[in-house]
Design a protein around this motif. Structure first.
Motif, PDB file in Angstrom:
ATOM      1  N   GLY A   1      -1.498  -2.010  -2.493  1.00 56.91           N
ATOM      2  CA  GLY A   1      -1.981  -2.994  -3.466  1.00 56.91           C
ATOM      3  C   GLY A   1      -1.223  -4.301  -3.442  1.00 56.91           C
ATOM      4  N   GLN A   2      -0.532  -4.603  -2.323  1.00 59.26           N
ATOM      5  CA  GLN A   2       0.226  -5.853  -2.247  1.00 59.26           C
ATOM      6  C   GLN A   2      -0.529  -6.944  -1.488  1.00 59.26           C
ATOM      7  N   LEU A   3      -1.759  -6.641  -1.081  1.00 61.14           N
ATOM      8  CA  LEU A   3      -2.625  -7.657  -0.452  1.00 61.14           C
ATOM      9  C   LEU A   3      -4.019  -7.465  -1.027  1.00 61.14           C
ATOM     10  N   ASP A   4      -4.546  -8.536  -1.593  1.00 60.05           N
ATOM     11  CA  ASP A   4      -5.867  -8.474  -2.213  1.00 60.05           C
ATOM     12  C   ASP A   4      -6.938  -8.210  -1.143  1.00 60.05           C
ATOM     13  N   PRO A   5      -7.790  -7.199  -1.346  1.00 66.92           N
ATOM     14  CA  PRO A   5      -8.791  -6.869  -0.323  1.00 66.92           C
ATOM     15  C   PRO A   5      -9.739  -8.027  -0.004  1.00 66.92           C
ATOM     16  N   ASP A   6     -10.107  -8.810  -1.015  1.00 69.80           N
ATOM     17  CA  ASP A   6     -10.996  -9.956  -0.746  1.00 69.80           C
ATOM     18  C   ASP A   6     -10.306 -10.976   0.157  1.00 69.80           C
ATOM     19  N   ARG A   7      -9.031 -11.210  -0.143  1.00 67.24           N
ATOM     20  CA  ARG A   7      -8.282 -12.158   0.689  1.00 67.24           C
ATOM     21  C   ARG A   7      -8.167 -11.616   2.111  1.00 67.24           C
ATOM     22  N   ALA A   8      -7.897 -10.308   2.224  1.00 68.81           N
ATOM     23  CA  ALA A   8      -7.743  -9.692   3.546  1.00 68.81           C
ATOM     24  C   ALA A   8      -9.026  -9.819   4.356  1.00 68.81           C
TER      25      ALA A   8
ATOM     26  N   PRO B   1     -14.959  -2.384   6.257  1.00 72.10           N
ATOM     27  CA  PRO B   1     -14.098  -3.343   5.544  1.00 72.10           C
ATOM     28  C   PRO B   1     -14.295  -3.309   4.024  1.00 72.10           C
ATOM     29  N   ASP B   2     -15.436  -2.803   3.566  1.00 74.51           N
ATOM     30  CA  ASP B   2     -15.661  -2.718   2.118  1.00 74.51           C
ATOM     31  C   ASP B   2     -14.734  -1.699   1.454  1.00 74.51           C
ATOM     32  N   ALA B   3     -14.188  -0.798   2.268  1.00 80.51           N
ATOM     33  CA  ALA B   3     -13.329   0.259   1.711  1.00 80.51           C
ATOM     34  C   ALA B   3     -11.889  -0.212   1.488  1.00 80.51           C
ATOM     35  N   LEU B   4     -11.534  -1.407   1.989  1.00 86.32           N
ATOM     36  CA  LEU B   4     -10.149  -1.874   1.880  1.00 86.32           C
ATOM     37  C   LEU B   4      -9.659  -1.862   0.437  1.00 86.32           C
ATOM     38  N   GLY B   5      -8.387  -1.510   0.254  1.00 91.14           N
ATOM     39  CA  GLY B   5      -7.813  -1.574  -1.087  1.00 91.14           C
ATOM     40  C   GLY B   5      -6.762  -0.512  -1.306  1.00 91.14           C
ATOM     41  N   PRO B   6      -6.073  -0.579  -2.450  1.00 95.70           N
ATOM     42  CA  PRO B   6      -4.992   0.369  -2.729  1.00 95.70           C
ATOM     43  C   PRO B   6      -5.491   1.808  -2.725  1.00 95.70           C
ATOM     44  N   ASP B   7      -4.621   2.717  -2.302  1.00 94.30           N
ATOM     45  CA  ASP B   7      -5.020   4.114  -2.133  1.00 94.30           C
ATOM     46  C   ASP B   7      -3.980   5.006  -2.820  1.00 94.30           C
ATOM     47  N   ALA B   8      -4.139   5.139  -4.128  1.00 91.81           N
ATOM     48  CA  ALA B   8      -3.165   5.905  -4.922  1.00 91.81           C
ATOM     49  C   ALA B   8      -3.189   7.381  -4.540  1.00 91.81           C
ATOM     50  N   GLU B   9      -4.355   7.871  -4.173  1.00 89.29           N
ATOM     51  CA  GLU B   9      -4.487   9.291  -3.825  1.00 89.29           C
ATOM     52  C   GLU B   9      -3.606   9.610  -2.600  1.00 89.29           C
ATOM     53  N   LEU B  10      -3.713   8.767  -1.570  1.00 81.70           N
ATOM     54  CA  LEU B  10      -2.910   8.977  -0.360  1.00 81.70           C
ATOM     55  C   LEU B  10      -1.423   8.802  -0.662  1.00 81.70           C
ATOM     56  N   LEU B  11      -1.082   7.716  -1.362  1.00 82.35           N
ATOM     57  CA  LEU B  11       0.328   7.468  -1.673  1.00 82.35           C
ATOM     58  C   LEU B  11       0.923   8.614  -2.488  1.00 82.35           C
ATOM     59  N   GLY B  12       0.088   9.218  -3.335  1.00 80.70           N
ATOM     60  CA  GLY B  12       0.545  10.326  -4.167  1.00 80.70           C
ATOM     61  C   GLY B  12       0.888  11.570  -3.369  1.00 80.70           C
ATOM     62  N   ARG B  13       0.397  11.608  -2.128  1.00 79.63           N
ATOM     63  CA  ARG B  13       0.675  12.776  -1.276  1.00 79.63           C
ATOM     64  C   ARG B  13       1.933  12.591  -0.445  1.00 79.63           C
ATOM     65  N   ILE B  14       2.497  11.392  -0.471  1.00 80.24           N
ATOM     66  CA  ILE B  14       3.663  11.117   0.388  1.00 80.24           C
ATOM     67  C   ILE B  14       4.923  11.011  -0.465  1.00 80.24           C
ATOM     68  N   GLY B  15       5.923  11.802  -0.102  1.00 78.52           N
ATOM     69  CA  GLY B  15       7.161  11.818  -0.886  1.00 78.52           C
ATOM     70  C   GLY B  15       8.181  10.814  -0.392  1.00 78.52           C
ATOM     71  N   GLN B  16       8.261  10.644   0.931  1.00 85.36           N
ATOM     72  CA  GLN B  16       9.260   9.750   1.534  1.00 85.36           C
ATOM     73  C   GLN B  16       8.691   9.217   2.853  1.00 85.36           C
ATOM     74  N   TYR B  17       9.170   8.037   3.241  1.00 83.67           N
ATOM     75  CA  TYR B  17       8.795   7.508   4.556  1.00 83.67           C
ATOM     76  C   TYR B  17      10.060   7.067   5.291  1.00 83.67           C
TER      77      TYR B  17
END
Ligand SMILES: [Zn+2]
Length: 417
Positions: A146-153, A175-191
């Protein structure tokens, strides 16, 4: 020139051999793997094939980042590793790919040792990390978090006027699917991202592996200098409104002010209109990359440079405008994680960096860390970037020990030696 020799190590060699020819430009000896170009798509297909060879579940997220899951259904949040496969114009072989190759090789090493994860492990290939084609670095991870606006991208365009939306669509990505993905981020504990060092600190320390402490705040600014196009042979010097002069002055001022602030400032890209040898330019657009140890220093540097350029523009009869295109605040990597990695990796030295990474973007959402692998040339974003076979192997072992420590049971010393 031929592609660089593959670092020799079991499994590693094969991985490098299959990846090194993709997007290679013999004339420059460098790589041109721009986001969503044919070369990038070849790298993405390579990633898909590596996942398939290892029986990993390949998922492409809504922002085009690729994930290869090991033990996707295991309980708990995943440990993610990886990096990116795209490049800057005529970049080196290792910036990005080293982290992805080392991730697959570490998995191979762990499996060969009979090790299995107790929580999911995901290998990531982040889309468009370098921003070489559309101008925004780390676009894939910025969109994800969510640090880059999908419309701008979607509206970003490359030098040929092709939009990011069109480029993604042509590659089969919606490209319409672009945007923050809380579900995916919620599955990742560390990178944890392994990356070639972009400097010579490890050479000086005589160590193969380091752990990152922080990423300097950095940003990109577009400087627009406007003047009047006219004949280079008939226009008196006194009658000219030449924006190239203002630009030239600004480049020198940037260097001087960066040195005074202990910061970094680089004009690495310009566009001149009409771009004729015998024409005074009507417009010069120049992109500044600025970095500093802290945000106050970076904004002071920019403020001083802007006022110096404005003053000079008045003297040249030129117009002047500066637009901030991106700004990334300082990133402190997770202290507990980085301390744990340093301990796991024989007190690996701690290093700051001036370069941005997906690990820095993700740090806003989850604990992240980076491992650096020694680069004897210290050069980066150039074909001169290097790593030795031995250090590449050391990187694989370091990553394998990290994964074992964080996602299961630590490796026995004879396996990780
Ligand atoms: Zn990189």
């Amino acid at each position: 020139m031929r592609p660089p020799a593959a670092p020799e190590a079991p499994g590693l060699e094969e991985l490098w051999r299959s990846l090194l020819p993709l997007g290679y430009h013999p004339a420059s000896g460098g790589y041109r793997r721009f986001a969503w170009s044919a070369a990038d798509l070849a790298c993405r297909a390579w990633f898909t094939a590596q996942a398939a060879d290892r029986g990993l579940a390949l998922r492409t997220d809504r922002n085009g980042n690729q994930w290869a899951w090991w033990g996707e259904d295991l309980p708990g949040k995943a440990l993610a590793v990886g990096s990116h496969l795209d490049s800057v114009p005529d970049g080196g072989a290792f910036d990005g790919p080293l982290g992805v190759v080392a991730s697959f090789a570490a998995l191979d090493l762990l499996r060969a040792a009979g090790w299995a994860p107790q929580r999911p492990v995901a290998i990531a290939n982040f889309a468009d990390e370098e921003g070489a084609r559309f101008g925004v670095a780390c676009a894939g991870s910025r969109l994800l978090t969510g640090q880059l606006d999908p419309d701008r991208a979607r509206a970003l365009t490359d030098a040929d006027g092709v939009s990011l939306a069109a480029a993604m669509e042509a590659a089969g990505q919606d490209p319409d699917a672009l945007g923050p993905d809380a579900e995916l981020l919620g599955r990742i504990g560390q990178y944890v991202e392994l990356h070639i060092e972009q400097g010579r600190a490890l050479v000086d320390l005589d160590r193969a592996i380091g752990v990152a402490t922080a990423i300097w705040p950095h940003g990109r600014w577009r400087f627009e200098f406007g003047g009047e196009a006219n004949h280079a042979g008939t226009t008196l010097l006194a009658d000219r409104r030449d924006p190239m002069l203002t630009y030239a002055y600004t480049v020198l001022a940037a260097r001087k002010k960066a040195a005074a602030h202990g910061a970094l400032a680089t004009f690495g890209r310009i566009r001149v209109e009409p771009n004729g040898t015998n024409a005074i330019p009507s417009k010069v657009s120049a992109w500044l990359d600025g970095r500093a140890p802290d945000e106050a220093t970076l904004s002071a540097l920019l403020a001083e440079l802007e006022s110096a350029a404005r003053e000079r523009a008045e003297r040249d009869g030129a117009s002047f405008l500066v637009v901030n295109e991106s700004l990334t605040p300082v990133v402190e990597f997770d202290h507990a994680l980085r301390d744990q990695l340093a301990k796991t990796l024989d007190e690996a030295p701690a290093l700051p960096t001036g370069a941005g990474h997906d690990a820095g973007i993700l740090a806003a959402c989850l604990p992240t860390a980076m491992l650096f692998v020694r680069n004897p040339s210290g050069v980066s974003h150039s074909p001169a970037e290097q790593t030795s076979m031995a250090d590449c192997r050391a990187g694989v072992h370091a990553l394998a020990r990290t994964v074992a420590q964080l996602a299961g049971t630590p490796l026995a010393p004879e396996v990780s030696a």
